[in-house]
Design a protein around this motif. Structure first.
Motif, PDB file in Angstrom:
ATOM      1  N   MET A  44      31.887 -18.278  -6.846  1.00  0.00           N
ATOM      2  CA  MET A  44      32.148 -17.653  -5.764  1.00  0.00           C
ATOM      3  C   MET A  44      31.178 -17.505  -4.448  1.00  0.00           C
ATOM      4  N   ALA A  45      30.101 -17.201  -5.182  1.00  0.00           N
ATOM      5  CA  ALA A  45      28.854 -16.865  -4.363  1.00  0.00           C
ATOM      6  C   ALA A  45      28.168 -18.223  -3.683  1.00  0.00           C
ATOM      7  N   LEU A  46      28.382 -19.137  -4.377  1.00  0.00           N
ATOM      8  CA  LEU A  46      27.968 -20.402  -4.001  1.00  0.00           C
ATOM      9  C   LEU A  46      29.100 -20.894  -2.868  1.00  0.00           C
ATOM     10  N   ILE A  47      30.123 -20.818  -3.015  1.00  0.00           N
ATOM     11  CA  ILE A  47      31.112 -21.053  -2.067  1.00  0.00           C
ATOM     12  C   ILE A  47      30.946 -20.308  -0.644  1.00  0.00           C
ATOM     13  N   ARG A  48      30.672 -18.963  -0.914  1.00  0.00           N
ATOM     14  CA  ARG A  48      30.529 -17.992   0.410  1.00  0.00           C
ATOM     15  C   ARG A  48      29.128 -18.643   1.137  1.00  0.00           C
ATOM     16  N   PHE A  49      28.254 -19.003   0.450  1.00  0.00           N
ATOM     17  CA  PHE A  49      27.098 -19.530   0.992  1.00  0.00           C
ATOM     18  C   PHE A  49      27.301 -20.600   1.629  1.00  0.00           C
ATOM     19  N   ASP A  86      35.879  -3.599   0.274  1.00  0.00           N
ATOM     20  CA  ASP A  86      35.765  -3.422  -1.463  1.00  0.00           C
ATOM     21  C   ASP A  86      35.161  -4.844  -1.672  1.00  0.00           C
ATOM     22  N   LYS A  87      34.330  -5.065  -2.741  1.00  0.00           N
ATOM     23  CA  LYS A  87      33.678  -6.205  -3.203  1.00  0.00           C
ATOM     24  C   LYS A  87      34.561  -7.142  -3.826  1.00  0.00           C
ATOM     25  N   THR A  88      35.788  -6.431  -4.319  1.00  0.00           N
ATOM     26  CA  THR A  88      36.676  -7.275  -5.123  1.00  0.00           C
ATOM     27  C   THR A  88      37.740  -8.052  -4.258  1.00  0.00           C
ATOM     28  N   THR A  89      37.713  -7.837  -3.004  1.00  0.00           N
ATOM     29  CA  THR A  89      38.705  -8.162  -2.046  1.00  0.00           C
ATOM     30  C   THR A  89      38.157  -9.649  -1.319  1.00  0.00           C
ATOM     31  N   TRP A  90      39.555 -10.227  -0.920  1.00  0.00           N
ATOM     32  CA  TRP A  90      39.375 -11.536  -0.148  1.00  0.00           C
ATOM     33  C   TRP A  90      38.431 -11.034   1.322  1.00  0.00           C
ATOM     34  N   LEU A  91      38.930 -10.009   1.779  1.00  0.00           N
ATOM     35  CA  LEU A  91      38.366  -9.456   2.962  1.00  0.00           C
ATOM     36  C   LEU A  91      36.760  -9.495   2.965  1.00  0.00           C
ATOM     37  N   HIS A  92      36.427  -8.816   2.040  1.00  0.00           N
ATOM     38  CA  HIS A  92      34.745  -8.842   1.680  1.00  0.00           C
ATOM     39  C   HIS A  92      34.145 -10.207   1.745  1.00  0.00           C
ATOM     40  N   GLY A 139      30.323 -10.184  19.056  1.00  0.00           N
ATOM     41  CA  GLY A 139      30.783  -8.717  18.842  1.00  0.00           C
ATOM     42  C   GLY A 139      29.518  -7.953  19.845  1.00  0.00           C
ATOM     43  N   ASP A 140      28.650  -8.746  20.363  1.00  0.00           N
ATOM     44  CA  ASP A 140      27.367  -7.947  20.941  1.00  0.00           C
ATOM     45  C   ASP A 140      26.436  -7.321  19.801  1.00  0.00           C
ATOM     46  N   GLY A 141      26.385  -8.108  18.728  1.00  0.00           N
ATOM     47  CA  GLY A 141      25.520  -7.289  17.572  1.00  0.00           C
ATOM     48  C   GLY A 141      26.232  -6.818  16.709  1.00  0.00           C
ATOM     49  N   CYS A 142      27.627  -6.771  16.788  1.00  0.00           N
ATOM     50  CA  CYS A 142      28.332  -5.904  15.702  1.00  0.00           C
ATOM     51  C   CYS A 142      28.265  -6.703  14.424  1.00  0.00           C
ATOM     52  N   CYS A 143      28.176  -5.860  13.313  1.00  0.00           N
ATOM     53  CA  CYS A 143      28.119  -6.311  11.868  1.00  0.00           C
ATOM     54  C   CYS A 143      29.191  -5.742  10.954  1.00  0.00           C
ATOM     55  N   VAL A 144      30.078  -6.504  10.469  1.00  0.00           N
ATOM     56  CA  VAL A 144      31.303  -6.236   9.656  1.00  0.00           C
ATOM     57  C   VAL A 144      31.104  -5.872   8.290  1.00  0.00           C
ATOM     58  N   THR A 145      29.801  -6.024   7.857  1.00  0.00           N
ATOM     59  CA  THR A 145      29.287  -5.868   6.490  1.00  0.00           C
ATOM     60  C   THR A 145      28.477  -4.724   6.082  1.00  0.00           C
ATOM     61  N   ARG A 146      28.537  -3.608   6.807  1.00  0.00           N
ATOM     62  CA  ARG A 146      27.779  -2.568   6.538  1.00  0.00           C
ATOM     63  C   ARG A 146      28.710  -1.292   5.696  1.00  0.00           C
ATOM     64  N   ASP A 147      28.084  -0.826   5.072  1.00  0.00           N
ATOM     65  CA  ASP A 147      28.318   0.426   3.995  1.00  0.00           C
ATOM     66  C   ASP A 147      27.976   1.546   4.711  1.00  0.00           C
TER      67      ASP A 147
END
Length: 243
Positions: A1-6, A178-184, A198-206
């Motif tokens: 999965m990590a490879l596919i994401r990359f 959550d890391k277990t979701t497809w949304l992540h 998004g003018d610098g917006c980051c959707v991956t911040r905790d």
């Protein structure tokens, strides 16, 4: 999965390469910052339609932190003034935003929300609120802003500095799923393009982790799923921290 994401991330990065080049040579950002306020006026209207009840419930707590002279608010990243309609009557607001192109839209919101008193508009990033005196406001409001700042910890530190003792930092922010979701998975895939549009917006911040380690005497924070269908920013945190 990590490879596919990359691999998918790499494809997205290739697709936005022209924008990356324009950004690198200093053309993209100035042009987009002129256009972005027009876009945000439309987007924030849609967001308020979905989050209006949540905003009202949260900001109904603002008067609890008013001082004897009334309620003073500093809003970080005020944009076009989308939160004004939810503020209590007679409150005094200092508006800050790093994008000066929002000012014309802000003036329209001020005219439509006469129950709010706008003290001034300051062109400043959340990391540098030096134009605001320490301990001078009752509440700091920050909604859908920490996703774009360079240094979340510094923004929170500045918010705590300008708050009086017992004042509160109010927030509504979208965060990584959550890391277990497809949304992540898809949040990380699309991020290379999202940051430009998004003018610098980051959707991956905790972001909740930054707030949990900040020096609040009390932190009221909860995770919610915002009613945005098929959205990369459906996962939110809302609440307030007391100095």
């Amino acid at each position: 999965m990590a490879l596919i994401r990359f691999v998918l991330q790499s494809v997205v990065e290739i697709l936005v390469l022209p924008v990356t080049i324009l950004s690198y040579i200093g053309i993209w950002d100035p042009l987009y910052k002129r256009f972005f306020p027009y876009l945000m006026v439309k987007i924030t209207s849609a967001i308020n339609d979905k989050l209006g009840k949540i905003k009202k419930e949260l900001f109904d707590k603002l008067p609890d932190f008013a001082s004897s002279s009334g309620l003073s608010i500093l809003e970080v990243g005020c944009g076009s003034g989308a939160n004004f309609q939810y503020y209590p009557w007679g409150c005094k607001v200092i508006c800050t935003d790093p994008n000066p192109n929002f000012e014309r839209f802000l003036k329209k919101s001020i005219a439509q929300n006469e129950h709010v008193k706008i003290a001034r508009f300051i062109v400043a990033s959340g990391e540098d609120l030096s134009q605001v005196a320490s301990g001078s406001v009752d509440a700091v409001v920050c909604t859908l802003v920490l996703c774009t700042v360079q240094d979340i910890d510094m923004v929170v530190k500045e918010a705590l500095r300008v708050l009086r003792p017992g004042g509160a930092f109010f927030f509504i922010e979208h965060v990584v799923a959550d890391k277990t979701t497809w949304l992540h998975f898809f949040q990380h895939v699309i991020q290379p393009a999202w940051r430009y549009f998004g003018d610098g917006c980051c959707v991956t911040r905790d972001t909740w982790k930054n707030l949990e380690k900040a020096n609040f005497s009390e932190l009221n924070l909860k995770h919610i799923i915002a009613p945005f269908k098929w959205s990369l920013i459906s996962c939110h945190i809302i609440g307030y921290g007391i100095k």
